[in-house]
Design an enzyme around this catalytic site. Structure first.
Site, mmCIF file in Angstrom:
data_model
loop_
_atom_site.group_PDB
_atom_site.id
_atom_site.type_symbol
_atom_site.label_atom_id
_atom_site.label_comp_id
_atom_site.label_asym_id
_atom_site.label_seq_id
_atom_site.Cartn_x
_atom_site.Cartn_y
_atom_site.Cartn_z
ATOM 1 N N HIS A 27 0.845 -1.205 0.000
ATOM 2 C CA HIS A 27 0.000 0.000 0.000
ATOM 3 C C HIS A 27 0.879 1.253 0.000
ATOM 4 O O HIS A 27 1.538 1.564 0.991
ATOM 5 C CB HIS A 27 -0.872 -0.033 1.261
ATOM 6 C CG HIS A 27 -1.840 1.090 1.379
ATOM 7 N ND1 HIS A 27 -1.781 2.009 2.390
ATOM 8 C CD2 HIS A 27 -2.898 1.430 0.614
ATOM 9 C CE1 HIS A 27 -2.777 2.870 2.273
ATOM 10 N NE2 HIS A 27 -3.468 2.541 1.194
ATOM 11 N N ARG A 28 0.938 1.914 -1.130
ATOM 12 C CA ARG A 28 1.802 3.090 -1.344
ATOM 13 C C ARG A 28 3.278 2.710 -1.199
ATOM 14 O O ARG A 28 4.113 3.539 -0.830
ATOM 15 C CB ARG A 28 1.447 4.239 -0.402
ATOM 16 C CG ARG A 28 -0.047 4.532 -0.339
ATOM 17 C CD ARG A 28 -0.390 5.665 0.620
ATOM 18 N NE ARG A 28 -1.804 5.630 0.987
ATOM 19 C CZ ARG A 28 -2.374 6.413 1.885
ATOM 20 N NH1 ARG A 28 -1.659 7.339 2.502
ATOM 21 N NH2 ARG A 28 -3.665 6.305 2.172
ATOM 22 N N GLU A 54 1.308 -0.579 -5.096
ATOM 23 C CA GLU A 54 0.156 0.303 -5.313
ATOM 24 C C GLU A 54 0.576 1.735 -5.637
ATOM 25 O O GLU A 54 1.585 2.223 -5.111
ATOM 26 C CB GLU A 54 -0.727 0.337 -4.053
ATOM 27 C CG GLU A 54 -2.095 0.923 -4.356
ATOM 28 C CD GLU A 54 -2.663 1.828 -3.288
ATOM 29 O OE1 GLU A 54 -1.988 2.132 -2.301
ATOM 30 O OE2 GLU A 54 -3.812 2.269 -3.471
ATOM 31 N N HIS A 69 -1.150 10.340 -2.921
ATOM 32 C CA HIS A 69 -2.458 9.998 -2.369
ATOM 33 C C HIS A 69 -3.360 11.213 -2.220
ATOM 34 O O HIS A 69 -4.514 11.210 -2.650
ATOM 35 C CB HIS A 69 -2.297 9.305 -1.017
ATOM 36 C CG HIS A 69 -3.600 8.954 -0.384
ATOM 37 N ND1 HIS A 69 -4.287 9.837 0.443
ATOM 38 C CD2 HIS A 69 -4.369 7.847 -0.466
ATOM 39 C CE1 HIS A 69 -5.411 9.274 0.837
ATOM 40 N NE2 HIS A 69 -5.496 8.060 0.303
ATOM 41 N N GLN A 175 -7.942 0.267 -10.036
ATOM 42 C CA GLN A 175 -8.853 0.336 -8.891
ATOM 43 C C GLN A 175 -9.383 1.747 -8.770
ATOM 44 O O GLN A 175 -8.709 2.720 -9.125
ATOM 45 C CB GLN A 175 -8.112 -0.061 -7.599
ATOM 46 C CG GLN A 175 -6.799 0.676 -7.435
ATOM 47 C CD GLN A 175 -6.226 0.671 -6.042
ATOM 48 O OE1 GLN A 175 -6.945 0.500 -5.062
ATOM 49 N NE2 GLN A 175 -4.927 0.887 -5.938
#
Ligand code: G3P
Ligand code: CA
Length: 299
Positions: A27-28, A54, A69, A175
């Site tokens: 995640h990131r 991601e 983000h 996504q």
């Protein structure tokens, strides 16, 4: 779509050609140990055994896709004029900002002076920096970034991530929390798998006496996507079973504690997003990747 283009999609859904374990989605990047969405974080993630990296996307004023983000630089950027809205300034402006200092300030126990040299990266640069990696790319707030999907597909095409081989290897998953964005991506690049992200509570929890609301929501998603990305807090064995019955993989977010990883693996998820890919890699060890029902073949 040509018939051969369907086979790799099936590979994604069934987990074929992937490690035979639930997916470790960084995640990131390894955003526990390094500043999120930096080359350092993605490198660490791969070194930790992540299967997939991601990226969240923001559109700059000159129409470039920046991996970030937040819609503003306030939280994770430092430097002159680095706190404003991404959409108000061009890529070159954002790439002058320090993308690592905030992490050292906030997490002194994990700080590294080298992180202050990290800069934001355009999507095409990330793809080029990791030529064999798999990517899980989110269109972030696409309703306020018209054309984001078109730009994304153009970048993927130039990076040769829509070729038959790239699709077979599932180099890219897409996504979004936005159904409209996923449907636009389906128009532009139908061969790439799409995962519908779900806010907490977006799918009514199936109960022993009432599964209809969840069934209706999942039926709708299955008409344009190949998976769901629910909040970890919404995942139950019943929800996973209902998703699998509709040929939808389940990748919850964002899971950083071992006990929660174990709970979700017991519930049957196909992988999960984690800031701690090293911890998740340990959790999935020895666990077979769930299989979708036979009727999903060829979908
Ligand atoms: O994309 C999965 C998860 O990352 C969604 O939440 O806010 O971290 O992008 P967020
Ligand atoms: Ca995300």
């Amino acid at each position: 779509m040509r018939p051969h283009a369907l086979l790799p999609l099936l590979g994604l859904v069934l987990g074929a050609a992937l490690p035979a374990q639930p997916l470790v989605i960084a995640h990131r990047g390894d955003s526990w140990r390094a500043p999120e969405h930096t080359i350092a974080a993605w490198r660490l993630a791969l070194a930790s055994g992540a299967d997939v990296l991601e990226q969240d996307l923001q559109l700059t004023s000159d129409g470039r896709l920046l991996v970030l983000h937040d819609e503003t630089g306030e939280r994770t950027l430092r430097g002159a004029d680095c706190g404003g809205a991404v959409r108000d300034r061009p890529l070159a402006h954002w790439q002058r900002c320090d993308a690592g200092r905030w992490f050292n300030e906030r997490h002194p126990d994990r700080a590294d002076p080298a992180y202050t040299t990290e800069r934001l990266v355009a999507l095409e640069a990330v793809l080029a920096a990791f030529p064999t990696a798999r990517f899980y790319i989110e269109t972030k707030a696409p309703e306020s970034a018209p054309g984001m999907e078109d730009s994304l597909v153009a970048v993927l095409t130039r990076a040769r991530l829509r070729t038959r081989d790239a699709v077979r290897l599932v180099r890219v998953r897409l996504q979004s929390f936005s159904e409209a964005s996923l449907k636009r991506l389906r128009q532009l690049a139908p061969e790439l798998p799409r995962i519908q992200l779900l806010d907490r509570g977006a799918i009514p929890a199936p109960t022993a006496t009432d599964t209809l609301p969840a069934a209706q929501a999942l039926d709708r998603i299955a008409s344009y996507a190949q998976g769901i990305g629910p909040s970890r807090l919404d995942v139950t064995p019943a929800l996973v079973a209902m998703a699998h019955a509709r040929c939808l993989v389940v990748h919850p977010y964002t899971v950083n504690e071992s006990a929660e990883m174990e709970r979700l693996l017991e519930a049957g998820v196909d992988g999960m997003f984690s800031d701690r890919p090293d911890v998740l890699r340990h959790a999935v060890a020895g666990r077979p990747s769930p299989a979708l029902p036979a009727h999903c073949a060829g979908r």
